[in-house]
Each structure stands twice: as C-alpha cells, then as structure tokens.
Scaffold this motif. Structure first.
Motif, mmCIF file in Angstrom:
data_model
loop_
_atom_site.group_PDB
_atom_site.id
_atom_site.type_symbol
_atom_site.label_atom_id
_atom_site.label_comp_id
_atom_site.label_asym_id
_atom_site.label_seq_id
_atom_site.Cartn_x
_atom_site.Cartn_y
_atom_site.Cartn_z
ATOM 1 N N GLN A 2 0.843 -1.187 0.000
ATOM 2 C CA GLN A 2 0.000 0.000 0.000
ATOM 3 C C GLN A 2 0.880 1.239 0.000
ATOM 4 N N PHE A 3 0.323 2.347 -0.434
ATOM 5 C CA PHE A 3 1.070 3.594 -0.526
ATOM 6 C C PHE A 3 0.059 4.722 -0.578
ATOM 7 N N ASN A 4 0.523 5.949 -0.506
ATOM 8 C CA ASN A 4 -0.366 7.092 -0.544
ATOM 9 C C ASN A 4 -1.098 7.115 -1.888
ATOM 10 N N GLY A 5 -2.421 7.271 -1.859
ATOM 11 C CA GLY A 5 -3.205 7.267 -3.093
ATOM 12 C C GLY A 5 -3.548 5.880 -3.596
ATOM 13 N N PHE A 6 -3.241 4.843 -2.797
ATOM 14 C CA PHE A 6 -3.461 3.451 -3.205
ATOM 15 C C PHE A 6 -4.895 3.208 -3.669
ATOM 16 N N LEU A 7 -5.867 3.562 -2.835
ATOM 17 C CA LEU A 7 -7.263 3.275 -3.156
ATOM 18 C C LEU A 7 -7.721 4.072 -4.373
ATOM 19 N N GLU A 8 -7.308 5.314 -4.470
ATOM 20 C CA GLU A 8 -7.685 6.161 -5.599
ATOM 21 C C GLU A 8 -7.181 5.586 -6.916
ATOM 22 N N ILE A 9 -5.962 5.075 -6.917
ATOM 23 C CA ILE A 9 -5.383 4.484 -8.133
ATOM 24 C C ILE A 9 -6.065 3.160 -8.449
ATOM 25 N N SER A 31 7.903 13.073 -2.511
ATOM 26 C CA SER A 31 8.222 13.361 -1.114
ATOM 27 C C SER A 31 6.936 13.427 -0.292
ATOM 28 N N ASN A 32 7.097 13.240 1.021
ATOM 29 C CA ASN A 32 5.987 13.366 1.969
ATOM 30 C C ASN A 32 4.772 12.529 1.582
ATOM 31 N N GLY A 33 5.014 11.301 1.086
ATOM 32 C CA GLY A 33 3.924 10.401 0.749
ATOM 33 C C GLY A 33 3.229 10.724 -0.556
ATOM 34 N N GLY A 34 3.747 11.680 -1.322
ATOM 35 C CA GLY A 34 3.142 12.022 -2.608
ATOM 36 C C GLY A 34 3.534 11.036 -3.702
ATOM 37 N N VAL A 35 2.969 11.231 -4.881
ATOM 38 C CA VAL A 35 3.265 10.387 -6.044
ATOM 39 C C VAL A 35 3.934 11.246 -7.108
ATOM 40 N N ALA A 36 5.090 10.795 -7.590
ATOM 41 C CA ALA A 36 5.845 11.564 -8.584
ATOM 42 C C ALA A 36 5.481 11.174 -10.004
ATOM 43 N N GLU A 37 5.344 9.859 -10.267
ATOM 44 C CA GLU A 37 5.059 9.360 -11.615
ATOM 45 C C GLU A 37 4.261 8.069 -11.512
ATOM 46 N N ILE A 38 3.487 7.772 -12.558
ATOM 47 C CA ILE A 38 2.822 6.470 -12.688
ATOM 48 C C ILE A 38 3.040 5.987 -14.115
ATOM 49 N N GLY A 52 7.851 12.661 5.826
ATOM 50 C CA GLY A 52 7.313 13.982 6.099
ATOM 51 C C GLY A 52 6.104 13.906 7.005
ATOM 52 N N PRO A 53 5.447 15.037 7.255
ATOM 53 C CA PRO A 53 4.325 15.080 8.208
ATOM 54 C C PRO A 53 3.111 14.261 7.777
ATOM 55 N N ASP A 54 2.942 14.035 6.466
ATOM 56 C CA ASP A 54 1.771 13.285 5.983
ATOM 57 C C ASP A 54 2.105 11.845 5.615
ATOM 58 N N GLU A 55 3.267 11.384 6.018
ATOM 59 C CA GLU A 55 3.741 10.066 5.605
ATOM 60 C C GLU A 55 3.812 9.125 6.800
ATOM 61 N N LYS A 56 3.217 7.952 6.663
ATOM 62 C CA LYS A 56 3.259 6.963 7.730
ATOM 63 C C LYS A 56 4.551 6.172 7.632
ATOM 64 N N ILE A 57 5.319 6.173 8.713
ATOM 65 C CA ILE A 57 6.618 5.513 8.728
ATOM 66 C C ILE A 57 6.594 4.353 9.724
ATOM 67 N N GLY A 58 6.981 3.182 9.233
ATOM 68 C CA GLY A 58 7.081 1.997 10.072
ATOM 69 C C GLY A 58 8.502 1.458 10.043
ATOM 70 N N PHE A 59 8.675 0.241 10.548
ATOM 71 C CA PHE A 59 10.015 -0.324 10.631
ATOM 72 C C PHE A 59 10.588 -0.650 9.256
ATOM 73 N N VAL A 60 9.736 -0.983 8.298
ATOM 74 C CA VAL A 60 10.218 -1.248 6.937
ATOM 75 C C VAL A 60 10.934 -0.025 6.378
ATOM 76 N N GLN A 61 10.340 1.157 6.556
ATOM 77 C CA GLN A 61 10.957 2.379 6.040
ATOM 78 C C GLN A 61 12.271 2.678 6.759
ATOM 79 N N LEU A 62 12.326 2.402 8.070
ATOM 80 C CA LEU A 62 13.578 2.577 8.795
ATOM 81 C C LEU A 62 14.660 1.646 8.250
ATOM 82 N N CYS A 63 14.286 0.405 7.946
ATOM 83 C CA CYS A 63 15.245 -0.546 7.382
ATOM 84 C C CYS A 63 15.774 -0.057 6.037
ATOM 85 N N ARG A 64 14.883 0.426 5.181
ATOM 86 C CA ARG A 64 15.310 0.893 3.856
ATOM 87 C C ARG A 64 16.235 2.112 3.977
ATOM 88 N N ALA A 65 15.937 2.986 4.921
ATOM 89 C CA ALA A 65 16.802 4.142 5.142
ATOM 90 C C ALA A 65 18.176 3.703 5.647
#
Length: 399
Positions: A72-79, A229-236, A272-285
């Motif tokens: 899942q990602f930001n805009g998942f349901l909309e896409i 950035s901040n949970g947005g979508v750059a390209e599809i 960013g402030p609108d982005e949900k961060i979990g342990f997966v994102q910490l691992c990737r960083a």
C-alpha cells in the motif's frame, strides 16, 4: 563559525550545527515542485501505456482478471479505483475480477471503502501454506518445483498494481517482484528468504528469478507508482516489460545520486508530516545510509515511526527467517538481515518516538534531541545528510 542545517522529519524540524570547515554533503531527490496530482497521473498512464495497448482494449468482457496488490502507498485506493473503472469500461463483469493481496496489505482497511459498483469483486489473501490455492507453474534447478497462486496462473489477464523502490534483494522491487516470490508457495518463499546476500546491498539477486517467472506467466500488465516526497506520487507508468524499464530509469533520475566519498556520520531523514513511517521504512533508510558510512561510523535515523516493538524484536531474534510465517510479516526477512548486519558494523541511532525509549531492544541507540545530534557531528570525519533516505539510492563510485 558554524554552519546551520534544518532537518525536517515527520512533524519535527531539528536545527543541526557544524563547524564551517567540516565537510558536509547533502543528498535530495530531483522532484518537481509542486508534485503532480494523482488523478491526472493515473488517467495519463492508463490512456497512454508504454509499449502496450490500452488495457481495456487488451481484455474481453468474458476474461477473468487477477489484480495483484502486494503493498500500500499514498493514493493506493484512488489508483485502484481508477484501474477498476478502466477495466469496467471494457465491459468486464466485476464478478470476473479477483484482487489478490498479501496479508500485509491489511485488506480490511480499504475493502470497505471500495465504491458500491465493485461489490461483486472477489478478494483473496494469498496463503503460501494452503496447497489447494496453488498451481504448478514450472520446475528448474534454481527454484525447484514452483507452485504459484492458482488465481494468478488461471487468469486470462494479470494486472499488477504496486510501487517501484530500491531494495537490497531485488535491486529495484515492485513489478515482477510483486509476483515472485511474493505469490509462491511456502517452500519457495523459504528458500528465497535464506539465500545469502552479497556485499553489494543492491545485489539484484532476486530480480533475475522474478523476470523468468513473469515470462512464464505471459504478458502481465503493470501499473507502477513512483513515490514523491511526503507520501506524494511523482510518476505512474502502465504497460508491460518496456514500461518496467521506463519506470526503473525514471526512479534513478529522481532518487539515485552519486558520491565519491564515505562519511563518518550519515544522517538519514525518513518521512514527512503526511507520511506513515514503520520499521520497513527505517530498514530501507538504514540500507541506504550504510552504503556511504565509513567503517565503524555512525548512522542516525531521524523519523517519527510507529510499529509494534515486540513483534519486530521477535523477528530480529528468529533463528530461521525462512519460516513460512515470514511471508505474512510486515518486514521482509532480507531487510531484517540488513538491519542486524548494519547494527553490528556501525553505531545506529534512532530519534526517540513516543513510548519507545527501549529502542535498544532493536540493536540501536536512542537520540532524543538536536543537541545530541550536534554532539555526534562535532568531531565527525565528514557528514552526509540524506533526505527521504528510505526512498533513495546513494551510489558510491570508485575513484
């Protein structure tokens, strides 16, 4: 004289000061400002696929479709809704459409929000231990006997909806990697989890296998999201194999940067402030930062993260990460391995998040303030600041 840097992560901004003579390198994504809107991007992708006809022209009303949803990602349901509306425009009955997802997509959180027009769609959660839900696909020396999700194999058309991102096992994951090994049987998932990773933290080890399996499935249609950035979508991007290569090239244009140097202190900003961060994102960083940190150096992860500390601790302690239950984990086993390896080779600090001061249980040290960070940087042999490190790839070039 001091240099000042504003470090934004989550809803916080820390001021970071260093002596002016210290070497500092900042890495930021190459993004359009402002970022494009999601409806415009998905509409363009579906109407102008890369190297492939429009999906609604490639299917018939009687076709059985399987839509794969691994992440899942930001805009998942909309896409997803835009893709379903596109398919419905070809006259395909929604009762012939199955959404195949993993347990980690938390299907309960979005299924109820699907429009009423899609009530007849089937929802299937892939279970690698359920042999009845698998079908034989192929056998090879590399993989052995491969049984893949039966719905996928029997579908007239496969659509894969997911995001492309850097990954230490696949090089770039998403697309083919959302089909294999994610939708394989437990034995194959276990074997893939136990494969030894090379020193190159983007070894591309799993990608070649995934490409071979995808080829056996015909011509799946991929809808690929590149995050901003901040949970947005750059390209599809939408389409088949050619679209995959386009997406990978664009991912590098946005998120890949080169450096000739390693650094004593690497500060990785995560989310960013609108982005949900979990342990997966910490691992990737951490994977990103580890690539450019000096031996015995320090990595700082600045994030406002939310996850169940006890669950992650259990995964870190697993003696056999290839057990089938790993398929249902929110943290892929190879990312767990990289976390453990990194923590044993350098000091890892994580900014404090509410109620989790016992971050030491995750083999890391807590960082509670900007002043503590300034103290770490005071005598550092070079400092790197990586913004959105969980999405970035910093390529260390040879001199």
């Amino acid at each position: 004289m001091m240099k000042e840097f504003s470090l934004a992560f989550g809803s916080k901004v820390w001021e970071f000061k260093l002596r002016k003579e210290q070497i500092v390198c900042e890495f930021s994504p190459n993004l359009k400002i402002p970022q494009p809107n999601i409806p415009e991007l998905i509409r363009k992708a579906l109407s102008q696929p890369v190297g492939y006809p429009e999906l609604k022209r490639a299917v018939t009303p009687d076709d059985r479709l399987a839509i794969v949803l691994v992440d899942q990602f930001n805009g998942f349901l909309e896409i997803l809704v835009a893709v379903l509306e596109h398919i419905a425009g070809a006259g395909v009955a929604m009762e012939n459409v199955t959404l195949v997802c993993l347990a980690c997509t938390n299907s309960d959180s979005w299924v109820d929000n699907l429009p009423d027009d899609f009530d007849e769609i089937k929802i299937e959660v892939h279970n690698p231990d359920n042999k009845k839900s698998h079908a034989f696909l192929t056998s090879s020396e590399e993989i052995g006997k491969l049984h893949l999700n039966r719905t996928i194999i029997e579908a007239d058309q496969i659509v894969v909806l997911g995001k492309r991102q850097y990954d230490p096992y696949f090089g770039i994951c998403g697309a083919e990697a959302d089909l294999f090994p994610a939708l394989a049987n437990a034995e194959v998932i276990s074997a893939c989890s136990k494969e030894v990773l090379g020193e190159d933290t983007n070894s591309d080890l799993g990608k070649q296998q995934a490409l071979k399996v995808t080829w056996l499935l015909g011509a799946p249609y991929f809808v690929q999201v590149l995050e901003g950035s901040n949970g947005g979508v750059a390209e599809i991007f939408a389409g088949a194999d050619e679209a995959n290569r386009f997406a990978e090239k664009k991912l590098d244009e946005i998120w890949k940067q080169d450096t000739l140097n390693t650094f004593g202190l690497v500060i990785a900003l995560v989310g960013g402030p609108d982005e949900k961060i979990g342990f997966v994102q910490l691992c990737r960083a951490l994977v990103c930062a580890r690539r450019v940190v000096k031996k015995n150096g320090v990595i700082v992860l600045l994030a406002q993260a939310e996850f169940n500390l006890s669950d992650i601790k259990k995964q870190l302690e697993m003696k056999s990460i290839g057990k089938s239950e790993a398929a249902f984990s929110l943290v892929p086993p190879h990312l767990i391995k990289h976390w453990v390896d990194s923590a044993s080779q350098c000091k890892v600090y994580v900014s404090t998040f509410d109620g989790k001061d016992d971050i030491g249980r995750l083999l890391a040290l807590p960082l509670r303030s900007a002043q503590e960070l300034c103290d770490l940087g005071a005598n550092a042999d070079g400092v790197a600041i990586i913004r959105d490190a969980h999405k970035s790839y910093i390529n260390l070039k040879k001199r």
